[in-house]
Design a protein around this motif. Structure first.
Motif, PDB file in Angstrom:
ATOM      1  N   ARG A  91       0.833  -1.205   0.000  1.00 32.30           N
ATOM      2  CA  ARG A  91       0.000   0.000   0.000  1.00 32.30           C
ATOM      3  C   ARG A  91       0.866   1.254   0.000  1.00 32.30           C
ATOM      4  O   ARG A  91       0.557   2.239  -0.690  1.00 32.30           O
ATOM      5  N   SER A  94       2.820   1.543  -3.429  1.00 26.64           N
ATOM      6  CA  SER A  94       1.926   1.846  -4.546  1.00 26.64           C
ATOM      7  C   SER A  94       1.692   3.340  -4.729  1.00 26.64           C
ATOM      8  O   SER A  94       1.239   3.769  -5.802  1.00 26.64           O
ATOM      9  N   ARG A  99       4.171  -0.502 -10.531  1.00 28.02           N
ATOM     10  CA  ARG A  99       3.696  -1.783 -10.032  1.00 28.02           C
ATOM     11  C   ARG A  99       4.755  -2.368  -9.115  1.00 28.02           C
ATOM     12  O   ARG A  99       5.912  -1.940  -9.121  1.00 28.02           O
ATOM     13  N   THR A 100       4.351  -3.361  -8.346  1.00 28.81           N
ATOM     14  CA  THR A 100       5.234  -4.007  -7.383  1.00 28.81           C
ATOM     15  C   THR A 100       5.223  -5.500  -7.645  1.00 28.81           C
ATOM     16  O   THR A 100       4.157  -6.097  -7.836  1.00 28.81           O
ATOM     17  N   LEU A 120      -4.551  -7.314  -2.026  1.00 27.37           N
ATOM     18  CA  LEU A 120      -4.082  -6.048  -2.602  1.00 27.37           C
ATOM     19  C   LEU A 120      -4.616  -5.834  -4.014  1.00 27.37           C
ATOM     20  O   LEU A 120      -4.989  -4.721  -4.396  1.00 27.37           O
ATOM     21  N   ARG A 121      -4.663  -6.902  -4.797  1.00 31.45           N
ATOM     22  CA  ARG A 121      -5.192  -6.773  -6.153  1.00 31.45           C
ATOM     23  C   ARG A 121      -6.688  -6.445  -6.125  1.00 31.45           C
ATOM     24  O   ARG A 121      -7.178  -5.681  -6.953  1.00 31.45           O
ATOM     25  N   GLU A 123      -8.012  -4.632  -3.968  1.00 38.08           N
ATOM     26  CA  GLU A 123      -8.055  -3.204  -3.620  1.00 38.08           C
ATOM     27  C   GLU A 123      -7.657  -2.309  -4.792  1.00 38.08           C
ATOM     28  O   GLU A 123      -7.743  -1.078  -4.690  1.00 38.08           O
ATOM     29  N   HIS A 125      -4.493  -2.470  -6.410  1.00 36.70           N
ATOM     30  CA  HIS A 125      -3.054  -2.256  -6.525  1.00 36.70           C
ATOM     31  C   HIS A 125      -2.463  -3.117  -7.649  1.00 36.70           C
ATOM     32  O   HIS A 125      -2.896  -4.259  -7.866  1.00 36.70           O
ATOM     33  N   GLN A 126      -1.466  -2.566  -8.338  1.00 35.12           N
ATOM     34  CA  GLN A 126      -0.765  -3.292  -9.387  1.00 35.12           C
ATOM     35  C   GLN A 126       0.375  -4.083  -8.734  1.00 35.12           C
ATOM     36  O   GLN A 126       1.495  -3.585  -8.573  1.00 35.12           O
ATOM     37  N   VAL A 127       0.104  -5.300  -8.336  1.00 33.85           N
ATOM     38  CA  VAL A 127       1.066  -6.098  -7.581  1.00 33.85           C
ATOM     39  C   VAL A 127       0.931  -7.554  -7.978  1.00 33.85           C
ATOM     40  O   VAL A 127      -0.155  -8.030  -8.350  1.00 33.85           O
TER      41      VAL A 127
END
Length: 244
Positions: A91, A94, A99-100, A120-121, A123, A125-127
């Motif tokens: 978080r 990001s 991306r992570t 996380l995805r 939510e 997030h690009q992870v």
């Protein structure tokens, strides 16, 4: 490493690679940070194969290593704490990363890692995550990891102490490991036979791992558990890594 830089030197919206290892016993002949050392080296080598902008974050050196808790030196966060740590870390990252990708070097981390990345995805997030995996490797502190460490840090390998451990295939051992831990199936902590390890084999394994991670990051699609899949092996295992 991104932490070596002042903040204005960081590229805009980079791909951030985070090595995830562990601090746990690796038999009487390998250091406690074996998984972390491998994860960091693979991440750095993979980053060199990727198009910019890519930065390598400082490693996470503690993971979920409860199965090794029967040995002094093991330091484990546990699965739930690892999940929470990864959620909060990504978080934060990001807010400035494009991306992570978490590059995992310890199989015991997978459940917490997959749960965190899935959350996380959801939510937005690009992870994703990718394993340090090698086909045909033995389970823990055996030929594969010993070869890798002979390639990466030979001064930390004590081959005079390297002895075969439990040679039973890992799938057959898993019920006992879950019930009794690694100490319950191998007094030395070794699963496999490190005596035939070599730096040459370690370099071959390492190059395959680094290329695999780079390919997953640049071309792979994200599987249902958040793992980046190799584009030319979509049915392959998502990768515990080479060690439980």
């Amino acid at each position: 490493m991104s932490a070596d830089l002042p903040w204005p030197a960081l590229p805009s919206s980079p791909t951030v690679l985070i090595p995830l290892g562990s601090t746990e016993q690796h038999g009487p002949h390998l250091p406690l940070h074996t998984d972390t050392t491998i994860a960091v080296a693979v991440t750095r080598a993979a980053s060199a194969r990727l198009a910019a902008p890519v930065v390598v974050a400082p490693a996470l050196v503690y993971g979920a290593s409860g199965e090794h808790q029967g040995f002094p030196g093991t330091m484990s966060l546990g699965t739930e704490a690892l999940r929470f740590l990864l959620v909060e870390l990504v978080r934060s990252v990001s807010l400035w990363a494009g991306r992570t990708v978490i590059v995992n070097g310890h199989g015991g981390n997978v459940r917490g890692l997959a749960d965190a990345v899935t959350q996380l995805r959801a939510e937005g997030h690009q992870v994703a995550w990718a394993p340090c995996a090698a086909d045909g490797g033995d389970a823990h502190a055996g030929r594969s990891e010993t070869s890798l460490m002979l390639h990466l840090a030979p001064h930390l390998v004590d081959l005079a102490q390297a002895k075969p451990g439990n040679l039973t295939p890992l799938p057959q051992l898993m019920p006992d490991i879950l019930a009794r831990g690694i100490a319950g199936v191998s007094p030395s902590g070794v699963l496999g036979d490190p005596t035939a390890a070599s730096a040459q084999e370690g370099q071959r394994l390492f190059d395959r791992m680094a290329e695999d991670v780079a390919t997953r990051v640049s071309e792979g699609h994200v599987g249902p558990d958040g793992c980046l899949m190799h584009p030319r092996a979509p049915g392959a295992a998502r990768g515990r890594g080479i060690t439980p």
